[in-house]
Design an enzyme around this catalytic site. Structure first.
Site, mmCIF file in Angstrom:
data_model
loop_
_atom_site.group_PDB
_atom_site.id
_atom_site.type_symbol
_atom_site.label_atom_id
_atom_site.label_comp_id
_atom_site.label_asym_id
_atom_site.label_seq_id
_atom_site.Cartn_x
_atom_site.Cartn_y
_atom_site.Cartn_z
ATOM 1 N N ASN A 1 0.801 -1.236 0.000
ATOM 2 C CA ASN A 1 0.000 0.000 0.000
ATOM 3 C C ASN A 1 0.833 1.285 0.000
ATOM 4 O O ASN A 1 0.390 2.298 -0.521
ATOM 5 C CB ASN A 1 -1.027 -0.020 1.130
ATOM 6 C CG ASN A 1 -0.425 -0.215 2.482
ATOM 7 O OD1 ASN A 1 0.563 -0.934 2.632
ATOM 8 N ND2 ASN A 1 -0.993 0.402 3.490
ATOM 9 N N CYS B 1 -2.731 1.441 6.496
ATOM 10 C CA CYS B 1 -2.893 0.564 7.666
ATOM 11 C C CYS B 1 -3.420 1.303 8.878
ATOM 12 O O CYS B 1 -4.111 0.729 9.706
ATOM 13 C CB CYS B 1 -1.557 -0.089 8.011
ATOM 14 S SG CYS B 1 -0.236 1.105 8.258
ATOM 15 N N GLU C 1 4.690 -5.726 11.593
ATOM 16 C CA GLU C 1 3.875 -4.504 11.462
ATOM 17 C C GLU C 1 2.608 -4.909 10.736
ATOM 18 O O GLU C 1 2.604 -5.050 9.515
ATOM 19 C CB GLU C 1 4.653 -3.440 10.671
ATOM 20 C CG GLU C 1 5.879 -2.907 11.385
ATOM 21 C CD GLU C 1 5.534 -1.893 12.476
ATOM 22 O OE1 GLU C 1 4.415 -1.337 12.456
ATOM 23 O OE2 GLU C 1 6.386 -1.665 13.356
ATOM 24 N N GLY D 1 2.577 -6.264 6.767
ATOM 25 C CA GLY D 1 1.514 -6.881 5.980
ATOM 26 C C GLY D 1 0.346 -7.278 6.867
ATOM 27 O O GLY D 1 0.142 -6.724 7.947
ATOM 28 N N SER D 2 -0.391 -8.271 6.388
ATOM 29 C CA SER D 2 -1.619 -8.661 7.081
ATOM 30 C C SER D 2 -1.317 -9.536 8.300
ATOM 31 O O SER D 2 -0.268 -10.177 8.377
ATOM 32 C CB SER D 2 -2.517 -9.431 6.108
ATOM 33 O OG SER D 2 -1.832 -10.587 5.679
ATOM 34 N N GLU E 1 -10.825 -5.750 8.386
ATOM 35 C CA GLU E 1 -10.228 -4.442 8.095
ATOM 36 C C GLU E 1 -10.695 -4.003 6.710
ATOM 37 O O GLU E 1 -10.639 -4.793 5.765
ATOM 38 C CB GLU E 1 -8.702 -4.590 8.125
ATOM 39 C CG GLU E 1 -7.947 -3.312 7.874
ATOM 40 C CD GLU E 1 -6.428 -3.549 7.837
ATOM 41 O OE1 GLU E 1 -5.975 -4.687 8.037
ATOM 42 O OE2 GLU E 1 -5.708 -2.564 7.609
#
Ligand code: NAD
Length: 453
Positions: free
Chosen positions: A112, A241, A207, A185-186, A329
């Site tokens: 992103n 995020c 993160e 990431g996820s 999310e």
């Protein structure tokens, strides 16, 4: 991959990266490469999801230039040996803590903010004296390609190497032994990374993401809250995020707040043509997001265009915690609004969700600020603002619980890639006999007096 890592390890063991001048030279090289290639970096990110040169500078490159400058200015202080006091039991001695690099590090980026999320951890890793293998996200293929080209053409692969690829390449990388893995990431993939790291007891920074709430209290400056919140939500088309994922607004001010939000959206003139808005990254995210668009709840927006992967900045009103948009999310330009009568009723519902990466509170009451800070766990956030806390590198950035492990930015980034070696340094001119056998009652009472417990 084995060979890349083995060469980096051999180089790391030469001790060359321990030299601060070496680290600064690498950081300056990165700065030069990025600065000399801004048009190409702009072009690649525009091709990937229509991100404008303005947003590319504001949300990616400027943060990297700041991080490089910050590291260069503070490296000597961050890396120096720190003296601490010595306890009486060890008299005479001195005690100190020496930061040392961890070794060969793997950095995995998310898509992103492809430049920022790839290079910011790399800057921290190099500043701390490590070698780095970077795996950017494969989804924005143009930015991944230019990152690989610029790095691999300019850096010695023994110091910094980019490996491109998707799941197969990442899986292969994760089979190798690293001294640190830094993943953005996820939460789902974070679990895979954590499991892989466990095999070699490799330390990780994860993160991750989550549903970051924004509370709008009835005593908030509603106009300013709407202005700051709308900007934060639709920046990067909501693919941030720490974007406010959903809003909890006091019922007494909900309709006024909604009006202000709509006015802010219109004022912002969100469109691809003027560079004020972005595409959704790919078809699967587009489909995932459009499934959340409950027509009966659209307050503003709602238009979509699959060919262009466009989703209009959208506000959903009268949302409940059971709606589709509240199950994961959002990570897109859809803002659900949940109105509440009493904070005491809504609070347990928010707390029942996973701990989010961020939380935003818009209020003028210091009592409410204090209460939310005390009672609610989240990675970091802002009061009367949203997203902007990321730009202060004195604030360690990271999640808690499902939103991540560890943090970085500024000195926290240097710490994330360092081991702090604790040393007791003793001279040999004196050795008190107390700890040695044979023990005696007299020695015990002296020990107790010395220890003073
Ligand atoms: P992702 O987890 O799908 O991908 C991240 C990285 O993992 C990519 O490099 C990808 O190639 C790799 N990957 C994907 N599937 C994998 C698998 N099965 N095995 C091994 N590696 C795999 O995340 P994403 O879609 O790129 O990013 C979106 C998520 O990241 C959101 O949840 C967002 O909140 C979070 N995020 C967090 C931060 C932060 O700083 N905390 C920043 C940006 C994004």
């Amino acid at each position: 991959m084995e060979q890349i890592i083995a060469r980096q390890r051999t180089f790391f063991n030469t001790q060359a990266t321990k030299d601060l001048k070496f680290r600064i030279t690498q950081l300056e090289k990165l700065e030069r490469i990025l600065k000399n290639n801004i048009p190409a970096l702009d072009d690649a990110i525009f091709k990937d999801f229509k991100k404008s040169a303005f947003e590319n500078y504001l949300t990616e490159l400027a943060l990297l230039f700041h991080d490089i400058k910050d590291a260069k200015n503070n490296l000597r202080r961050w890396s120096r040996k720190r003296k601490v006091s010595t306890n009486i039991t060890n008299f005479p001695a001195s005690s100190y803590i020496i930061p040392e690099p961890l070794g060969v590090c793997l950095v995995m980026g998310a898509w992103n903010y492809p430049y920022q999320l790839s290079f910011a951890p790399v800057i921290a890793a190099i500043a701390a004296g490590n070698t780095v293998v970077l795996k950017p996200s494969e989804l924005p293929s143009n930015t991944s390609a230019i990152i690989a080209k610029l790095v691999n053409e300019n850096f010695d692969p023994k110091v910094f190497k980019v490996v491109e690829g998707g799941i197969p390449e990442t899986t292969e990388l994760l089979e190798q032994k690293f001294d640190k893995i830094f993943f953005t990431g996820s939460t789902k993939v974070g679990t895979i990374v954590y499991k892989a790291a466990a095999k070699y007891l490799t330390p990780v920074t994860l993160e991750l993401g989550g549903k970051s709430p924004a509370f709008i209290l009835k005593d908030a400056n509603l106009k300013m809250a709407a202005k700051r919140l709308i900007w934060a939500k639709y920046l990067n088309a909501g693919q941030t995020c720490i974007a406010p994922d959903y809003v909890l607004v006091d019922n007494n001010v909900a309709s006024k707040f909604l009006e202000y939000c709509k006015a802010e959206i219109l004022k912002a003139d969100y469109s691809f043509d003027n560079g004020n808005f972005l595409q959704i990254i790919n078809d699967s995210n587009f489909d995932r997001l459009t499934r959340m668009l409950d027509i009966s709840k659209i307050y503003h927006g709602g238009k979509t265009d699959k060919a262009d992967r466009y989703i209009e900045p959208t506000i959903l009103n009268n949302v409940s915690f059971n709606d589709a948009c509240m199950q994961e999310e959002i990570f897109g330009p859809i803002l659900p609004i949940i109105a509440y009568d009493n904070l005491d009723d809504v609070f347990p519902k928010v707390r029942a969700l996973s701990k989010p990466l961020s939380c935003y509170i818009f209020t003028s009451s210091s009592k409410t600020k204090k209460r939310l800070m005390n009672e609610f766990s989240f990675g970091g956030g802002a009061i009367n603002d949203a997203v902007m806390h990321i730009s202060n590198s004195n604030l360690p950035f990271g999640g808690v619980g499902d939103s991540g492990i560890g943090n970085y930015h500024g000195e926290a980034g240097f710490k994330a890639f360092s081991h702090y070696k604790s040393i007791l340094d003793k001279p040999t001119w004196l050795e008190l006999p107390l700890k040695y056998s044979p023990y005696s009652k007299g020695k015990l009472s002296l020990l107790k007096r010395l220890m003073n417990f």
